[in-house]
Design a protein around this motif. Structure first.
Motif, PDB file in Angstrom:
ATOM      1  N   PHE A 134       3.499  16.958 -30.369  1.00 24.58           N
ATOM      2  CA  PHE A 134       2.700  17.366 -29.225  1.00 24.58           C
ATOM      3  C   PHE A 134       2.461  16.127 -28.365  1.00 24.58           C
ATOM      4  O   PHE A 134       2.148  15.059 -28.893  1.00 24.58           O
ATOM      5  N   PRO A 135       2.567  16.237 -27.038  1.00 26.24           N
ATOM      6  CA  PRO A 135       2.449  15.064 -26.161  1.00 26.24           C
ATOM      7  C   PRO A 135       0.994  14.698 -25.879  1.00 26.24           C
ATOM      8  O   PRO A 135       0.499  14.831 -24.762  1.00 26.24           O
ATOM      9  N   ILE A 136       0.290  14.241 -26.906  1.00 23.04           N
ATOM     10  CA  ILE A 136      -1.124  13.920 -26.728  1.00 23.04           C
ATOM     11  C   ILE A 136      -1.372  12.427 -26.873  1.00 23.04           C
ATOM     12  O   ILE A 136      -0.642  11.717 -27.571  1.00 23.04           O
ATOM     13  N   GLU A 137      -2.405  11.983 -26.202  1.00 26.18           N
ATOM     14  CA  GLU A 137      -2.945  10.639 -26.371  1.00 26.18           C
ATOM     15  C   GLU A 137      -4.302  10.805 -27.039  1.00 26.18           C
ATOM     16  O   GLU A 137      -5.009  11.785 -26.779  1.00 26.18           O
ATOM     17  N   VAL A 138      -4.672   9.846 -27.875  1.00 26.87           N
ATOM     18  CA  VAL A 138      -5.942   9.905 -28.594  1.00 26.87           C
ATOM     19  C   VAL A 138      -6.809   8.742 -28.116  1.00 26.87           C
ATOM     20  O   VAL A 138      -6.377   7.590 -28.151  1.00 26.87           O
ATOM     21  N   HIS A 139      -8.020   9.077 -27.670  1.00 24.09           N
ATOM     22  CA  HIS A 139      -8.938   8.074 -27.135  1.00 24.09           C
ATOM     23  C   HIS A 139     -10.271   8.138 -27.887  1.00 24.09           C
ATOM     24  O   HIS A 139     -11.130   8.954 -27.556  1.00 24.09           O
ATOM     25  N   PRO A 140     -10.456   7.289 -28.911  1.00 23.67           N
ATOM     26  CA  PRO A 140     -11.718   7.281 -29.659  1.00 23.67           C
ATOM     27  C   PRO A 140     -12.735   6.329 -29.032  1.00 23.67           C
ATOM     28  O   PRO A 140     -12.368   5.351 -28.370  1.00 23.67           O
ATOM     29  N   ALA A 141     -14.012   6.629 -29.234  1.00 24.55           N
ATOM     30  CA  ALA A 141     -15.090   5.753 -28.773  1.00 24.55           C
ATOM     31  C   ALA A 141     -16.348   6.069 -29.566  1.00 24.55           C
ATOM     32  O   ALA A 141     -16.558   7.207 -29.988  1.00 24.55           O
ATOM     33  N   SER A 142     -17.166   5.077 -29.728  1.00 21.40           N
ATOM     34  CA  SER A 142     -18.464   5.302 -30.360  1.00 21.40           C
ATOM     35  C   SER A 142     -19.369   5.987 -29.332  1.00 21.40           C
ATOM     36  O   SER A 142     -19.448   5.553 -28.183  1.00 21.40           O
ATOM     37  N   ASP A 143     -20.024   7.062 -29.730  1.00 21.92           N
ATOM     38  CA  ASP A 143     -20.943   7.786 -28.840  1.00 21.92           C
ATOM     39  C   ASP A 143     -21.971   8.514 -29.701  1.00 21.92           C
ATOM     40  O   ASP A 143     -22.042   9.739 -29.718  1.00 21.92           O
ATOM     41  N   PRO A 144     -22.777   7.754 -30.467  1.00 20.41           N
ATOM     42  CA  PRO A 144     -23.696   8.370 -31.424  1.00 20.41           C
ATOM     43  C   PRO A 144     -24.757   9.269 -30.791  1.00 20.41           C
ATOM     44  O   PRO A 144     -25.276  10.160 -31.458  1.00 20.41           O
ATOM     45  N   SER A 145     -25.073   9.057 -29.521  1.00 22.31           N
ATOM     46  CA  SER A 145     -26.073   9.894 -28.839  1.00 22.31           C
ATOM     47  C   SER A 145     -25.430  10.993 -28.003  1.00 22.31           C
ATOM     48  O   SER A 145     -26.124  11.671 -27.253  1.00 22.31           O
ATOM     49  N   TRP A 146     -24.112  11.134 -28.105  1.00 22.85           N
ATOM     50  CA  TRP A 146     -23.381  12.158 -27.364  1.00 22.85           C
ATOM     51  C   TRP A 146     -23.636  12.027 -25.860  1.00 22.85           C
ATOM     52  O   TRP A 146     -23.833  13.003 -25.142  1.00 22.85           O
ATOM     53  N   VAL A 147     -23.617  10.801 -25.366  1.00 26.73           N
ATOM     54  CA  VAL A 147     -23.931  10.534 -23.963  1.00 26.73           C
ATOM     55  C   VAL A 147     -22.959  11.242 -23.027  1.00 26.73           C
ATOM     56  O   VAL A 147     -23.372  11.863 -22.038  1.00 26.73           O
ATOM     57  N   MET A 148     -21.666  11.167 -23.308  1.00 24.84           N
ATOM     58  CA  MET A 148     -20.690  11.803 -22.434  1.00 24.84           C
ATOM     59  C   MET A 148     -20.925  13.314 -22.372  1.00 24.84           C
ATOM     60  O   MET A 148     -20.924  13.910 -21.295  1.00 24.84           O
ATOM     61  N   TYR A 149     -21.170  13.934 -23.509  1.00 24.92           N
ATOM     62  CA  TYR A 149     -21.437  15.369 -23.559  1.00 24.92           C
ATOM     63  C   TYR A 149     -22.711  15.698 -22.772  1.00 24.92           C
ATOM     64  O   TYR A 149     -22.745  16.659 -22.000  1.00 24.92           O
ATOM     65  N   GLU A 150     -23.753  14.920 -22.947  1.00 23.51           N
ATOM     66  CA  GLU A 150     -25.024  15.169 -22.253  1.00 23.51           C
ATOM     67  C   GLU A 150     -24.865  15.016 -20.741  1.00 23.51           C
ATOM     68  O   GLU A 150     -25.466  15.776 -19.978  1.00 23.51           O
ATOM     69  N   LYS A 151     -24.082  14.056 -20.296  1.00 23.19           N
ATOM     70  CA  LYS A 151     -23.833  13.905 -18.849  1.00 23.19           C
ATOM     71  C   LYS A 151     -23.112  15.142 -18.319  1.00 23.19           C
ATOM     72  O   LYS A 151     -23.434  15.637 -17.244  1.00 23.19           O
ATOM     73  N   PHE A 152     -22.137  15.627 -19.081  1.00 21.40           N
ATOM     74  CA  PHE A 152     -21.436  16.846 -18.652  1.00 21.40           C
ATOM     75  C   PHE A 152     -22.423  18.017 -18.596  1.00 21.40           C
ATOM     76  O   PHE A 152     -22.446  18.771 -17.622  1.00 21.40           O
ATOM     77  N   ARG A 153     -23.239  18.176 -19.623  1.00 19.53           N
ATOM     78  CA  ARG A 153     -24.200  19.299 -19.657  1.00 19.53           C
ATOM     79  C   ARG A 153     -25.174  19.242 -18.484  1.00 19.53           C
ATOM     80  O   ARG A 153     -25.509  20.266 -17.905  1.00 19.53           O
ATOM     81  N   ALA A 154     -25.627  18.049 -18.137  1.00 18.25           N
ATOM     82  CA  ALA A 154     -26.538  17.918 -16.998  1.00 18.25           C
ATOM     83  C   ALA A 154     -25.828  18.374 -15.719  1.00 18.25           C
ATOM     84  O   ALA A 154     -26.417  19.072 -14.893  1.00 18.25           O
ATOM     85  N   TRP A 155     -24.573  17.996 -15.563  1.00 17.71           N
ATOM     86  CA  TRP A 155     -23.792  18.436 -14.398  1.00 17.71           C
ATOM     87  C   TRP A 155     -23.604  19.956 -14.415  1.00 17.71           C
ATOM     88  O   TRP A 155     -23.774  20.612 -13.399  1.00 17.71           O
ATOM     89  N   ALA A 156     -23.288  20.523 -15.564  1.00 16.22           N
ATOM     90  CA  ALA A 156     -23.012  21.958 -15.666  1.00 16.22           C
ATOM     91  C   ALA A 156     -24.255  22.802 -15.398  1.00 16.22           C
ATOM     92  O   ALA A 156     -24.137  23.934 -14.950  1.00 16.22           O
TER      93      ALA A 156
END
Length: 158
Positions: A134-156
């Motif tokens: 499958f033509p995927i790239e994997v991008h890991p990062a530390s995000d213990p507070s789920w900051v990226m998810y919370e920013k998306f939820r605030a936008w949504a």
């Protein structure tokens, strides 16, 4: 980008985490080209879910080409097949949660939160073993507070 739509989607046969209570959908439209991006995300979590148990964010990115920015049917079917292969292996026993999927502008991204990067990679390889690549790239990062998810939820929510 402007948010057009956000509404709850009751889980309907999707391959998803046991912690997902309901899923939401949102779309945005690019202001210059009019193309849409569709977002599927966990809107509410089930009882007892502890985000702190999954401190690593792992984004799987699949780039594709199309005239309208959305995947053609055959490619979308491969994407769905890959997601179906991953769910039973990666999301078992509370190891990881598929929190967000975005599709549009020639890119699909799956955002998982997991207990560990190394174990996620081992489970990913196990789930996809013996399958065509499958033509995927994997991008890991530390995000213990789920900051990226919370920013998306605030936008949504806007």
């Amino acid at each position: 980008m402007t948010r057009l739509l956000a509404f709850a989607l009751v889980l309907a046969g999707l391959s998803v985490s046991c912690f997902a209570q309901t899923w939401g959908l949102a779309t945005s439209t690019h202001p210059t080209n009019g193309r849409q991006i569709v977002f599927r995300y966990i809107e509410t979590f089930g009882p007892g879910f502890q985000r702190s148990s999954q401190p690593v964010r792992i984004v799987l990115a699949w780039k594709y080409r199309s005239e309208n920015g959305m995947p053609v049917l055959s490619e979308r079917q491969r994407m769905d097949a890959m997601e179906d292969l991953l769910g039973p292996v990666i999301e078992t026993d509370g190891f990881a949660t598929l929190a967000l999927v975005s599709t549009g502008e020639n890119l699909r991204e799956w955002t998982y939160y997991a207990k560990s990067e190394a174990e996620f990679m081992a489970k990913l390889n196990k789930a996809l073993a013996g399958k065509p690549a499958f033509p995927i790239e994997v991008h890991p990062a530390s995000d213990p507070s789920w900051v990226m998810y919370e920013k998306f939820r605030a936008w949504a929510k806007k």
